[in-house]
Design an enzyme around this catalytic site. Structure first.
Site, PDB file in Angstrom:
ATOM      1  CG  ASP A 165      -1.899   1.085   1.295  1.00 19.86           C
ATOM      2  OD1 ASP A 165      -2.414   1.461   0.227  1.00 19.86           O
ATOM      3  OD2 ASP A 165      -2.175   1.588   2.409  1.00 19.86           O
ATOM      4  CG  HIS A 166      -0.332   5.016   0.337  1.00 21.09           C
ATOM      5  ND1 HIS A 166      -0.639   6.055  -0.501  1.00 21.09           N
ATOM      6  CD2 HIS A 166      -1.452   4.761   1.059  1.00 21.09           C
ATOM      7  CE1 HIS A 166      -1.898   6.437  -0.286  1.00 21.09           C
ATOM      8  NE2 HIS A 166      -2.414   5.650   0.642  1.00 21.09           N
TER       9      HIS A 166
ATOM     10  CG  ASP B 193      -0.127   7.941  -3.524  1.00 16.56           C
ATOM     11  OD1 ASP B 193      -0.521   8.688  -4.449  1.00 16.56           O
ATOM     12  OD2 ASP B 193      -0.282   8.199  -2.323  1.00 16.56           O
TER      13      ASP B 193
ATOM     14  CD  GLU C 186      -4.351   7.970  -3.653  1.00 15.89           C
ATOM     15  OE1 GLU C 186      -4.953   8.776  -2.919  1.00 15.89           O
ATOM     16  OE2 GLU C 186      -3.511   7.153  -3.212  1.00 15.89           O
TER      17      GLU C 186
ATOM     18  CG  HIS D  76      -4.560   8.397   4.746  1.00 11.96           C
ATOM     19  ND1 HIS D  76      -4.867   7.096   4.450  1.00 11.96           N
ATOM     20  CD2 HIS D  76      -4.122   8.953   3.588  1.00 11.96           C
ATOM     21  CE1 HIS D  76      -4.620   6.870   3.179  1.00 11.96           C
ATOM     22  NE2 HIS D  76      -4.167   7.973   2.630  1.00 11.96           N
TER      23      HIS D  76
ATOM     24  CG  HIS E  76      -6.358   4.494  -0.198  1.00 11.62           C
ATOM     25  ND1 HIS E  76      -4.996   4.385  -0.134  1.00 11.62           N
ATOM     26  CD2 HIS E  76      -6.737   3.691  -1.225  1.00 11.62           C
ATOM     27  CE1 HIS E  76      -4.559   3.568  -1.071  1.00 11.62           C
ATOM     28  NE2 HIS E  76      -5.604   3.128  -1.752  1.00 11.62           N
TER      29      HIS E  76
ATOM     30  CB  ALA F 264     -12.684   3.635   3.927  1.00  7.99           C
ATOM     31  CB  SER F 265     -10.909   3.218   9.743  1.00  5.73           C
ATOM     32  OG  SER F 265      -9.895   2.281   9.424  1.00  5.73           O
TER      33      SER F 265
ATOM     34  CB  THR G 104      -7.710   4.510  11.498  1.00  6.60           C
ATOM     35  OG1 THR G 104      -6.902   5.287  10.619  1.00  6.60           O
ATOM     36  CG2 THR G 104      -7.963   5.303  12.764  1.00  6.60           C
TER      37      THR G 104
END
Length: 312
Positions: free
Chosen positions: A81-82, A103, A133, A179, A210, A212-213, A257
């Site tokens: 990721d990233h 990214d 992205e 984030h 992204h 999206a917690s 998160t």
């Protein structure tokens, strides 16, 4: 069974969503694989550059490989990721990752296309799918720190051009998420108007969210009651918004998160309530048990619970 993220999205599109879980320690890996096998939920296990630098890529990948042996009845993809180019090159050459994310969203669109195409040229011949992205998320995640004022929504008029030029396999978009724990502290939510326009431009194409917690406010309260200092305006993406987003082609939802908040709450409460206790394995075991419950709720919300059989 380790599969490609692209394969996961093919059966999920418009019906359910694949959770992408960021991991950095063995407790998270154990809890994730245990929950996924128990609830027969396909998933993506993700490593970030910060996690790879913290625990070393070989260590993280061996956590994952060991978990796949302990829990053999799981369907999963392995994703970075990233990733920066150096991390992505290493991931592609390792033979362990089934997808990578580049990214380049802070660059101009043409520079973004150039960097993304370079990664795809290396990844696709090895059957590794690539997430790109377009648009910039605000907030903080690992080494990423972007001022809210500089956050840029994805322009729907760019997406078709970008995907055609790059041939990427999925696209992370900026439609209001951020984030960290303070996603919607200003009272705003997801821009469904943008998601609708993007879906019209890219029908049947996998979209990624992204940041999206959900950020459980009860967890925030308990953390603060145990000596934490999180602000009361911590707020995440609601379950209703997540469920609605799936109908707009969101096939992958990143979750980091919520796992961190759970870790923070458990360890703070444990050492507050057990004065003189020093064994970290005890709260660690509790974390593995509670993360299973947390992930069951995520699987229900995303609709991927009981869907593993579709890939076998």
């Amino acid at each position: 069974m380790r599969v490609s993220a692209k394969y996961l999205f093919e059966k999920a599109y418009g019906k359910f969503c694949i959770p992408a879980i960021n991991i950095s320690n063995p407790e998270q890996v154990h809890g994730l694989f245990s929950a996924a096998q128990k609830f027969q939920a396909p998933f993506i296990v993700q490593t970030t550059p910060a996690a790879r630098e913290y625990a070393h890529p070989t260590m993280l990948l061996n956590y994952i490989k060991a978990a796949a042996k302990i829990y053999p009845d799981v369907v999963y993809a392995v994703h970075i990721d990233h990733g920066f180019e150096s991390h992505i090159y290493d991931a592609i050459n390792s033979g362990e990752y089934t997808s990578v994310m580049i990214d380049a969203s802070h660059d101009t669109i043409e520079k973004n296309i150039e960097r993304t195409k370079a990664i795809i040229a290396l990844a696709h011949p090895k059957n590794i799918s690539v997430e790109a992205e377009l648009g910039v998320l605000s907030g903080v995640e690992d080494d990423l720190d972007i001022d809210e004022e500089n956050a840029l929504y994805t322009d729907p008029s760019d997406v078709e051009y970008f995907v055609k030029k790059t041939n990427c396999d999925s696209l992370a978009v900026a439609v209001g998420t951020s984030h960290g724990a303070y996603k919607f502290s200003g009272g705003k939510g997801l821009r469904f108007d943008l998601l609708e326009e993007i879906q019209i431009k890219l029908p049947k194409f996998p979209i990624v969210l992204h940041g999206a917690s959900t950020v459980d406010l009860e967890e925030v309260k308990r953390i603060n009651n145990a000596g934490g200092g999180l602000q009361n305006n911590a707020k995440g993406v609601s379950e209703d918004e997540v469920k609605r987003a799936i109908s707009y082609g969101v096939c992958k939802l990143n979750i980091a998160t919520d796992l961190r908040l759970l870790w923070l709450r458990i360890f703070r409460e444990f050492f507050r309530d057990h004065n003189g206790e020093w064994d970290h394995l005890k709260p660690g075991k509790q974390y593995m048990q509670e993360i299973e419950h947390l992930l069951e709720q995520k699987f229900k919300m995303l609709g991927n619970k009981g869907k593993a059989h579709l890939y076998k």
